[in-house]
Write a protein that holds these residues in place. Structure first.
Motif, PDB file in Angstrom:
ATOM      1  N   GLN A  44       1.579   0.973   0.718  1.00  0.00           N
ATOM      2  CA  GLN A  44       2.121   1.766   1.505  1.00  0.00           C
ATOM      3  C   GLN A  44       3.597   1.937   1.258  1.00  0.00           C
ATOM      4  OE1 GLN A  44       1.472   0.553   5.638  1.00  0.00           O
ATOM      5  NE2 GLN A  44      -0.688   0.945   5.301  1.00  0.00           N
ATOM      6  N   TYR A  45       4.066   3.300   1.438  1.00  0.00           N
ATOM      7  CA  TYR A  45       5.628   3.647   0.745  1.00  0.00           C
ATOM      8  C   TYR A  45       6.242   4.008   2.125  1.00  0.00           C
ATOM      9  CZ  TYR A  45       3.298   4.155  -3.589  1.00  0.00           C
ATOM     10  OH  TYR A  45       2.288   3.932  -4.759  1.00  0.00           O
ATOM     11  N   GLN A  46       7.465   3.655   2.130  1.00  0.00           N
ATOM     12  CA  GLN A  46       8.386   3.900   2.869  1.00  0.00           C
ATOM     13  C   GLN A  46       9.660   4.438   2.286  1.00  0.00           C
ATOM     14  OE1 GLN A  46       8.388   3.829   6.616  1.00  0.00           O
ATOM     15  NE2 GLN A  46      10.175   4.999   6.165  1.00  0.00           N
ATOM     16  N   TRP A  47      10.474   5.597   2.704  1.00  0.00           N
ATOM     17  CA  TRP A  47      11.637   5.846   2.200  1.00  0.00           C
ATOM     18  C   TRP A  47      12.964   5.631   3.011  1.00  0.00           C
ATOM     19  CZ3 TRP A  47      11.880   7.605  -3.142  1.00  0.00           C
ATOM     20  CH2 TRP A  47      10.481   7.960  -3.598  1.00  0.00           C
ATOM     21  N   TYR A  48      14.015   5.509   2.287  1.00  0.00           N
ATOM     22  CA  TYR A  48      15.304   5.341   2.825  1.00  0.00           C
ATOM     23  C   TYR A  48      16.323   6.086   2.275  1.00  0.00           C
ATOM     24  CZ  TYR A  48      12.636   1.321   4.761  1.00  0.00           C
ATOM     25  OH  TYR A  48      11.833   0.421   5.647  1.00  0.00           O
ATOM     26  N   TYR A  66       9.454  12.008  -3.634  1.00  0.00           N
ATOM     27  CA  TYR A  66      10.261  12.799  -2.711  1.00  0.00           C
ATOM     28  C   TYR A  66      11.171  13.749  -3.237  1.00  0.00           C
ATOM     29  CZ  TYR A  66      13.693  12.951   1.196  1.00  0.00           C
ATOM     30  OH  TYR A  66      14.368  13.509   2.431  1.00  0.00           O
ATOM     31  N   PRO A  67      10.917  15.079  -3.081  1.00  0.00           N
ATOM     32  CA  PRO A  67      11.618  16.422  -3.656  1.00  0.00           C
ATOM     33  C   PRO A  67      12.825  16.648  -2.754  1.00  0.00           C
ATOM     34  CG  PRO A  67       9.515  17.218  -2.714  1.00  0.00           C
ATOM     35  CD  PRO A  67       9.378  15.633  -2.487  1.00  0.00           C
ATOM     36  N   ILE A  68      13.766  17.129  -3.375  1.00  0.00           N
ATOM     37  CA  ILE A  68      15.238  17.536  -2.626  1.00  0.00           C
ATOM     38  C   ILE A  68      15.732  18.794  -3.353  1.00  0.00           C
ATOM     39  CG2 ILE A  68      17.301  16.660  -1.601  1.00  0.00           C
ATOM     40  CD1 ILE A  68      16.430  14.083  -2.306  1.00  0.00           C
ATOM     41  N   GLN A  69      15.950  19.826  -2.328  1.00  0.00           N
ATOM     42  CA  GLN A  69      16.775  21.055  -2.718  1.00  0.00           C
ATOM     43  C   GLN A  69      18.023  20.696  -2.148  1.00  0.00           C
ATOM     44  OE1 GLN A  69      15.670  23.682  -4.678  1.00  0.00           O
ATOM     45  NE2 GLN A  69      17.905  24.403  -4.676  1.00  0.00           N
ATOM     46  N   LEU A  70      19.161  20.437  -3.293  1.00  0.00           N
ATOM     47  CA  LEU A  70      20.648  19.907  -3.235  1.00  0.00           C
ATOM     48  C   LEU A  70      21.395  20.898  -2.158  1.00  0.00           C
ATOM     49  CD1 LEU A  70      21.229  18.032  -6.467  1.00  0.00           C
ATOM     50  CD2 LEU A  70      20.266  17.111  -4.479  1.00  0.00           C
ATOM     51  N   ASN A  71      22.232  20.510  -1.429  1.00  0.00           N
ATOM     52  CA  ASN A  71      23.002  21.018  -0.562  1.00  0.00           C
ATOM     53  C   ASN A  71      24.316  19.810  -0.502  1.00  0.00           C
ATOM     54  OD1 ASN A  71      22.342  19.335   1.668  1.00  0.00           O
ATOM     55  ND2 ASN A  71      21.193  20.791   2.373  1.00  0.00           N
ATOM     56  N   GLY A  72      25.171  20.443   0.241  1.00  0.00           N
ATOM     57  CA  GLY A  72      26.615  19.504   0.441  1.00  0.00           C
ATOM     58  C   GLY A  72      26.362  18.043   1.102  1.00  0.00           C
ATOM     59  N   CYS A 132      12.884   3.074  -1.940  1.00  0.00           N
ATOM     60  CA  CYS A 132      11.627   3.158  -1.546  1.00  0.00           C
ATOM     61  C   CYS A 132      10.980   1.695  -1.381  1.00  0.00           C
ATOM     62  CB  CYS A 132      10.574   4.019  -2.370  1.00  0.00           C
ATOM     63  SG  CYS A 132      10.350   3.255  -3.720  1.00  0.00           S
ATOM     64  N   LYS A 133      10.308   1.350  -0.594  1.00  0.00           N
ATOM     65  CA  LYS A 133       9.743   0.010  -0.302  1.00  0.00           C
ATOM     66  C   LYS A 133       8.171   0.134  -0.274  1.00  0.00           C
ATOM     67  CE  LYS A 133      13.617  -2.009   2.212  1.00  0.00           C
ATOM     68  NZ  LYS A 133      14.059  -2.619   3.576  1.00  0.00           N
ATOM     69  N   VAL A 134       7.646  -0.966  -0.646  1.00  0.00           N
ATOM     70  CA  VAL A 134       6.200  -1.001  -0.665  1.00  0.00           C
ATOM     71  C   VAL A 134       5.639  -2.291   0.129  1.00  0.00           C
ATOM     72  CG1 VAL A 134       5.704   0.486  -2.533  1.00  0.00           C
ATOM     73  CG2 VAL A 134       5.735  -1.870  -2.891  1.00  0.00           C
ATOM     74  N   HIS A 135       4.513  -2.296   0.923  1.00  0.00           N
ATOM     75  CA  HIS A 135       4.029  -3.563   1.496  1.00  0.00           C
ATOM     76  C   HIS A 135       2.343  -3.410   1.809  1.00  0.00           C
ATOM     77  CE1 HIS A 135       3.125  -1.590   5.358  1.00  0.00           C
ATOM     78  NE2 HIS A 135       4.336  -0.705   4.877  1.00  0.00           N
TER      79      HIS A 135
END
Length: 1077
Positions: free
Chosen positions: A537-541, A554-560, A568-571
């Motif tokens: 299982q994945y967890q994002w930080y 995990y996609p990102i459209q950049l801003n300021g 990320c972590k798995v368990h």
């Protein structure tokens, strides 16, 4: 002469005849009582010579005064004799008083020595005495030097001592002594001995003396130094090893001084210790011993030192305090460590301490039995046999022993063994799982535990906790215990085996695209990857804060606000969590501006050098670059732009900018590039000249526009110049100066230099050349004299010229008799030589300031200077011409010269025209005011002129001659009238009775006596022999030259005027009496 004699006879006859009538009665009376006339001889008196000064043995320049006198009369002049020879007025060593009765002799070496006497001459009677008594005068050749002695010769003396200095002159007497301290005269000290009864520090210094009598002084004596110092205090030391003692112990002192001969006194609490049978003292020795001390001797001890034969005592020495105890102390026993019981193998130290005094020896006991060792502390590792009760006591010397200390109990135990227990339910784990193990021991809770894995120590507390297992944790675990703060360790426990799987699952976080720095409006994606097993299982930080997303990507459209740290972590169900690495995402808020750097980073470059520019955007990547010069685009998309061979055309302003995908940055700041031609070095001479002599120094310098960034290379005749091993040719730090300390012909040639930058490969061209000339030998210096006469005379000018015909920059050194003279250039001028200028002259040249080069000295030129002869004026007109002329004839002559001279005459210091003759006439017409006359000899040979004569003043000499002529005429006619009156009186007076008539023979007899009598001098002779006319040649008013005339007046010599009365018979010859001479 005969005319004057006739006038004298006539005058005396007339006077005697005139006096006869007045003496008639007296004559008659005399005739009645006078006996027959006897011949009487008048014996001239003998003068008495006495010395007015107190001594007859004198030294050069000292004066002696002699006085010649005739008892009862002052009408005498005197002639002086030395060694039987009459003294001359021209003798510079003697001077006479008026009348010559006092002779002052100024001693001149031994020429003034001799036997002195005198004779007297009566001023009016013409009598010359016999020679006086004689006095001998001795003149020592040298000025004496006194001998200075001191009563004590100690190198230093102390305040309140006394000293006497004695000053002695071994020759002559009558000395008065002068004393000096440091060159200043000591007032009120005039005896040959000078005593300082009580010396003090101001009396220190150099003493000397000299003697004087009258105005004469001896040389200074040798100097002697008197040093006055305070006596140094002695140093007191304790010879026994302790100064806090117990009764009946011994104490020894030593009083130290730095010189022998001292005696000693001893003090306790500043009170003098007297010698007694219980405490004997030897003042000659520096030791003081107390053999059996008691409480009475407690206190501070000091000493003094004395020089009894000089009455000198020091101050107190330092004080040594002695403490005396009445009771023997009891030692204190301590143990370290202090706890009990202890375990086998621990180390223990026992310390026995006595709180008072020092120097103790300690004795040790266990359970009443003596142990080896006498030190204050004993220590040993414990065994079971070391358990028991310990005590101690102390000794010092043979007289002092303490009681036993209190006992200390020491128990010894065996060390227990530990055991390992597990706290977690499993012994094989996966990575990142936790494990706990514990180690236990009985009998104590103060144990500290040490863990071992496969025999290697592991850092852990009492419980071994593995919070996140890994393969490195696999192995056999054991433990052992040790007491806290003590050196007690147990044996190891039995082992426990832990199994750990090879590795945990690998979780990798990636970024696409992976730029470190990004900008708003760009896009990016993070991917969490795990390659083993499944069911994760994945967890994002972001910045450790959970994100609402559980997918792998995990996609990102950049801003300021998109910037941050992503993870990320798995368990799995087991609860173990496996994180990925963290990836930072940096978002710059402003449009980027690249930075441009230059290599090398130098404002000024030289043609031919290489230069490169780098365009860079910090903390970012993936860019393409574009270059511009002066606004024009340059080829090449790289981050570097290089110029390999810079030229003057490369000058300009350079910029860059970058592009990533479709995103462009701003342009960088401009960088100005300046290219210059390489300068040519300037070669200069530091030494003022380039033609030098062997051993002379030379310095050349090479300069590049005042910059210090260059290093230089030197060439001579095209070959590189190297430093010589003996440093005859050397360079300074950057070789900007070439130094030749001792030139030789090998150093001749043309010198050039080149330069290269210290930090860059930039080389200049060669400088212009300088040619160095080195002569084969040192220069020759010649000395000439102008004028070059062998003999010079005082007043002549002379010039010495020092010639050196090579090179420049010379300074000249002058020597007379090898003694340096003041520097005066190439010529040494003496405008008016004196006899003291006689000597041997040399010159020498030098040049240079730091390293000075000297030529050899010239051959000596001998200068001989003689006194220039002096002219003198004498009077040629004699007294015999007084009746026939009123003109004075002066003659000029050069003293001590046989040469032929012409003469120049001066009146009132003004040269008389057209008068080169040896004589000069002075008349009342041409000199009505009686001027001063001088003359000077001139000639064509050497010397060409003489010194000018002394001034000669005519004053009223001509007038006096006229007065003398008038007086002589009056006297002549007066005698005629007196003679006629006497004859008339003779024949006209009434004759006396026969018994009262005087005998006619008496008339002319008395006339004859009157003629020869000293009581009736001839007036004419008295005038002519007037002292004013017979004064010495240098009389102030008349110039005295009358007595120096070449034609003397016909005056009867004084020897002819001495009279001896002879008995004679009266002869009757026609009523006349004949003169018997």
């Amino acid at each position: 002469m005969q005319l004057i004699k006739v006038f004298s006879v006539i005058y005396l006859t007339a006077v005697c005849a005139a006096q006869d009538a007045d003496d008639e009665d007296v004559t008659s009376t005399y005739r009645e009582v006078a006996p027959t006339t006897q011949a009487v001889t008048i014996v001239p008196p003998i003068p008495f010579l006495q010395q007015q000064s107190a001594w007859s043995d004198v030294f050069p320049s000292e004066k002696v005064v002699l006085n010649c006198s005739v008892a009862g009369s002052s009408d005498w002049t005197f002639t002086w004799y030395r060694g039987g020879q009459a003294l001359q007025d021209s003798d510079p060593s003697v001077s006479l008083s008026a009348g010559g009765s006092v002779l002052t002799v100024t001693a001149e070496a031994q020429t003034s020595s001799g036997i002195y006497s005198c004779k007297g001459h009566h001023k009016t009677k013409g009598i010359t005495t016999a020679e006086s008594n004689k006095l001998e005068l001795s003149v020592y050749p040298n000025v004496p030097k006194p001998t200075l002695r001191r009563s004590s010769d100690y190198p230093e003396m102390f305040p309140k001592e006394s000293v006497t200095f004695t000053c002695t002159v071994d020759v002559s007497s009558g000395w008065e002594y002068l004393w000096y301290l440091n060159g200043a005269e000591i007032q009120a000290a005039s005896n040959d001995g000078f005593t300082i009864a009580s010396i003090n520090h101001p009396d220190s210094g150099e003493y000397h003396c000299k003697a004087k009598r009258g105005s004469f002084s001896t040389d200074d004596s040798e100097k002697t130094t008197l040093k006055v110092s305070d006596p140094r205090n002695p140093s007191l030391s304790l010879l026994t090893p302790w100064k806090d003692v117990f009764e009946k112990e011994t104490v020894n002192f030593e009083c130290k001084v730095d010189s022998p001969g001292w005696t000693f006194t001893w003090y306790k609490n500043q009170v003098h210790i007297q010698d007694n049978p219980f405490l004997p003292l030897d003042k000659m020795k520096p030791y003081f011993n107390i053999t059996s001390i008691t409480q009475a001797y407690k206190g501070g001890y000091s000493c003094k030192a004395h020089l009894e034969h000089r009455g000198v005592s020091s101050g107190f020495s330092n004080t040594v305090d002695v403490e005396v105890y009445d009771n023997t102390p009891k030692p204190t026993l301590s143990k370290n460590p202090a706890f009990n019981p202890m375990y086998v193998g621990e180390a223990v130290n026992f310390t026995c301490n006595v709180d008072v005094a020092s120097g103790w020896e300690y004795l040790w006991y266990k359970d009443g039995e003596k142990l080896p060792g006498t030190s204050r502390t004993i220590g040993f590792p414990l065994s079971l046999s070391n358990g028991g009760k310990y005590s101690c006591k102390a000794n010092r010397g043979d007289a002092t022993r303490t009681d036993f200390s209190k006992e200390k109990q020491q128990d010894v135990l065996e060390i227990p063994a530990p055991s390992v227990k597990k706290s977690t339910p499993w012994s094989d784990v996966f990575p990142r799982e936790s494990v706990k193990l514990s180690c236990e021991m009985k009998d104590s809770s103060d144990w500290i535990y040490t863990w071992f894995r496969d025999g290697q120590e592991v850092q852990a507390d009492g419980t071994l906790s593995i919070n996140s297992a890994s393969p490195v944790h696999a192995g056999q675990y054991t433990c052992m215990g040790s007491l806290k703060g003590r050196s007690v360790s147990s044996s190891k426990s039995s082992g426990f085996n832990l199994t750990v799987h090879d590795k945990p699952p690998s979780v990798t976080l990636t970024q696409d695209p992976d730029y470190k720095v990004m900008f708003p409006e760009e896009s990016v994606s993070f991917i969490c990857n795990i390659k083993v097993s499944s069911g994760w299982q994945y967890q994002w930080y972001k910045d450790d804060k959970p994100l609402d997303h559980s997918e792998k990507t995990y996609p990102i459209q950049l801003n300021g606000t998109s910037g941050g740290l992503y993870e990320c972590k798995v368990h799995r169900r087991t609860g173990a969590i496996y994180p990925s690495q963290s990836l930072p995402l940096k978002i710059e808020g402003n449009k980027p501006k690249p930075s441009m750097t230059q290599n090398p980073n130098i404002d000024k470059l030289y043609a031919g050098e290489s230069v490169s520019f780098e365009c860079k955007i910090e903390h970012s990547s993936g860019w393409e670059y574009y270059w511009y010069k002066d606004g024009k685009e340059l080829p090449g998309p790289n981050s570097m732009y290089s110029i390999d061979d810079a030229k003057l055309s490369s000058n300009g302003t350079y910029k860059c900018r970058a592009r990533r995908n479709n995103y462009y940055t701003e342009c960088s700041d401009g960088r100005l590039l300046t290219i210059s031609e390489i300068p040519v070095p300037s070669l200069k001479k530091v030494t003022e000249w380039l033609d030098v002599f062997p051993t002379e120094s030379v310095t050349l310098s090479c300069v590049m526009n005042g910059s210090s960034d260059w290093k230089y290379t030197w060439y001579k005749d095209g070959q590189e110049v190297q430093k010589t091993p003996n440093n005859v040719l050397s360079f300074d730090g950057d070789a900007s100066r070439l130094n030749i300390t001792s030139a030789s012909p090998l150093n001749r040639g043309q010198y050039k230099c080149s330069a290269r930058l210290k930090s860059r490969s930039v080389n200049s061209s060669l400088s212009s050349g300088l040619t160095l000339s080195v002569y084969d030998k040192t220069p020759r210096v010649t000395l000439t004299q102008n004028p070059s006469h062998d003999v010079m005379h005082t007043g002549d000018p002379v010039t010495f010229s020092c010639h050196i015909n090579v090179s420049t920059g010379w300074k000249y050194l002058w020597f007379k008799d090898d003694i340096p003279l003041a520097e005066s250039g190439a010529n040494h001028n003496i405008t008016s030589v004196l006899t003291k200028n006689t000597g041997s002259y040399k010159c020498q040249t030098k040049r240079g300031n730091t390293a000075v080069f000297h030529s050899s000295q010239t051959q000596a030129v001998k200068l001989n200077v003689e006194e220039r002869p002096k002219a003198e004026i004498i009077l040629l007109t004699g007294w015999s011409e007084v009746f026939s002329t009123d003109t004075l004839l002066l003659k000029c002559g050069v003293q001590n010269s046989q040469d032929l001279w012409n003469y120049t005459w001066f009146k009132a210091d003004v040269e008389l025209p057209s008068d080169l003759s040896q004589t000069h006439k002075v008349t009342p017409q041409n000199d009505p005011v009686q001027s001063d006359y001088t003359c000077q000899g001139i000639r064509t040979g050497r010397p060409s002129y003489s010194k000018t004569s002394d001034h000669y003043k005519t004053k009223n000499l001509l007038l006096k001659r006229r007065i003398l002529l008038s007086i002589s005429g009056c006297i002549f006619f007066g005698i005629i009238f007196v003679f006629l009156g006497c004859i008339i009186l003779r024949f006209t007076r009434k004759p006396a009775a026969d018994e009262y008539k005087p005998e006619e023979a008496e008339l002319f007899a008395r006339m004859d006596k009157k003629k020869d009598s000293d009581d009736a001098p001839c007036p004419l002779v008295q005038y002519i022999t007037d002292a004013a006319l017979n004064a010495p040649p240098k009389e102030g008013d008349e110039n005295g030259m009358i007595c120096s005339e070449t034609t003397p007046l016909p005056i009867t010599p004084q020897e002819d005027q001495a009279v001896t009365t002879e008995s004679h018979d009266e002869a009757d010859n026609g009523g006349m009496v004949s003169f018997k001479q």
